[in-house]
Design a protein around this motif. Structure first.
Motif, PDB file in Angstrom:
ATOM      1  N   ALA A 179      -2.459   8.796   6.095  1.00 32.62           N
ATOM      2  CA  ALA A 179      -1.281   8.759   5.232  1.00 32.62           C
ATOM      3  C   ALA A 179      -0.101   9.511   5.835  1.00 32.62           C
ATOM      4  N   ASP A 207      -5.789  -1.555   5.922  1.00 35.78           N
ATOM      5  CA  ASP A 207      -5.743  -0.424   4.997  1.00 35.78           C
ATOM      6  C   ASP A 207      -4.964   0.723   5.615  1.00 35.78           C
ATOM      7  N   VAL A 208      -4.608   1.690   4.773  1.00 38.91           N
ATOM      8  CA  VAL A 208      -4.033   2.956   5.229  1.00 38.91           C
ATOM      9  C   VAL A 208      -5.174   3.893   5.582  1.00 38.91           C
ATOM     10  N   TYR A 209      -5.172   4.453   6.789  1.00 39.01           N
ATOM     11  CA  TYR A 209      -6.225   5.397   7.147  1.00 39.01           C
ATOM     12  C   TYR A 209      -5.672   6.788   7.465  1.00 39.01           C
ATOM     13  N   GLN A 266       0.814  -1.218   0.000  1.00 42.85           N
ATOM     14  CA  GLN A 266       0.000   0.000   0.000  1.00 42.85           C
ATOM     15  C   GLN A 266       0.848   1.271   0.000  1.00 42.85           C
ATOM     16  N   HIS A 267       2.147   1.152  -0.324  1.00 40.37           N
ATOM     17  CA  HIS A 267       3.051   2.296  -0.236  1.00 40.37           C
ATOM     18  C   HIS A 267       2.632   3.474  -1.119  1.00 40.37           C
ATOM     19  N   GLY A 268       1.866   3.214  -2.149  1.00 40.01           N
ATOM     20  CA  GLY A 268       1.386   4.301  -2.996  1.00 40.01           C
ATOM     21  C   GLY A 268       0.434   5.242  -2.276  1.00 40.01           C
ATOM     22  N   ASP A 269      -0.121   4.786  -1.145  1.00 39.13           N
ATOM     23  CA  ASP A 269      -1.048   5.605  -0.370  1.00 39.13           C
ATOM     24  C   ASP A 269      -0.371   6.293   0.816  1.00 39.13           C
ATOM     25  N   ASP A 281       7.126   6.349   2.716  1.00 37.56           N
ATOM     26  CA  ASP A 281       7.634   5.337   1.791  1.00 37.56           C
ATOM     27  C   ASP A 281       9.151   5.513   1.669  1.00 37.56           C
TER      28      ASP A 281
END
Length: 287
Positions: free
Chosen positions: A271, A267-269, A119-122, A276
């Motif tokens: 950010a 999930d990422v909640y 999930q690093h894109g978030d 990253d």
């Protein structure tokens, strides 16, 4: 106790053991979630604290600790089906079954951790070395102090509170770099301390460092993460004896099938609580 109930109880136990020891990203996440209906979960106290001036002539405005800011659903749902033929003679051998479930739970927990690390894109920001991926010199890894110094500055600029523990999840080459750099040095900065005796969990440079083979590599960049313990990620593994393990006699076979399953909110909640870290896929240069 019926054999199927024993199987389910064993499964829950093995998953919990694996979760506590293997799931770095998941264990470091915020697990204070509340159920808000079928497959719907909310993060508890997801609000951001803010200070304001005191004015005795005006009413105080309160920031609510809300559990409705971020609504999450079950995003991870996998199983590890396997079959045990009667010729194995293991249907009533609980130790054999325990080993099988141990392997299945380890596989699912590893998949959950890998899922989070993709999930690093978030994440809220990225951290590299002046526009290039972090890579360390093969013989000295002399860039280690620079890495930690710049990372400390980066998270300070993000206004991360010093009161919260911070962590790094990085690929295996990062441990090689730390060991290479710190070898022979007797300093508070260079000495590392293992966490609970685990060789891939230790403290270094004021950070909790976890080494994982689940960091995703995209092209020539391997993505690690710097985060705040209990923040950024939200994780709620749904582990129960009813939905977690099914078993039955195989149709058309003299065998018993098993379907161990793990469902989780993951999930990422927030950010801003995740960075990253961009490593070169060859973390320590070869020449």
């Amino acid at each position: 106790m019926a054999l199927d109930q024993i199987q389910r109880t064993l499964w829950v136990k093995q998953v919990l053991v694996a979760y506590r020891t293997m799931a770095y990203a998941a264990r470091l996440a915020n697990q204070n979630l509340v159920e808000k209906g079928a497959n719907a979960w909310n993060v508890v106290t997801a609000g951001t604290m803010s200070a304001s001036n005191v004015d005795d002539s005006s009413d105080i405005t309160y920031g609510a600790l809300s559990d409705t800011q971020v609504a999450l659903s079950v995003g991870f749902d996998k199983n590890v089906p396997f079959i045990d033929y009667d010729t194995n003679g293991s249907q009533t051998n609980l130790d054999y079954l325990r080993v099988a479930m141990e392997d299945a739970s380890a596989e699912l927990i590893d998949e959950l951790d890998a899922y989070l690390l993709t999930q690093h894109g978030d994440f809220g920001s990225n951290f590299d070395n002046a526009g290039t991926d972090w890579q360390f010199t093969v013989t000295t890894c002399a860039e280690i102090p620079k890495f930690f110094g710049k990372l400390d500055k980066a998270v300070k600029d993000l206004n991360w509170p010093d009161s919260k523990q911070k962590y790094i999840i990085a690929p295996s080459g990062f441990k090689e770099a730390i060991v290479t750099y710190s070898g022979g040095r007797a300093s508070d900065f260079g000495d590392s301390v293992l966490t609970a005796g685990l060789p891939n969990a230790f403290t270094y440079g004021g950070w909790n460092v976890f080494i994982s083979n689940n960091c995703e590599t995209v092209s020539t960049t391997t993505h690690g993460v710097a985060g705040l313990v209990g923040d950024g990620f939200a994780v709620k593994p749904i582990i129960d004896e009813v939905t977690g393990m099914e078993s039955g006699r195989a149709e058309g076979r003299h065998a018993t099938w098993y379907r161990p399953r793990l469902r989780a909110v993951a999930d990422v909640y927030r950010a801003a609580a995740l960075v990253d870290i961009e490593f070169n896929s060859t973390v320590v240069a070869t020449t």
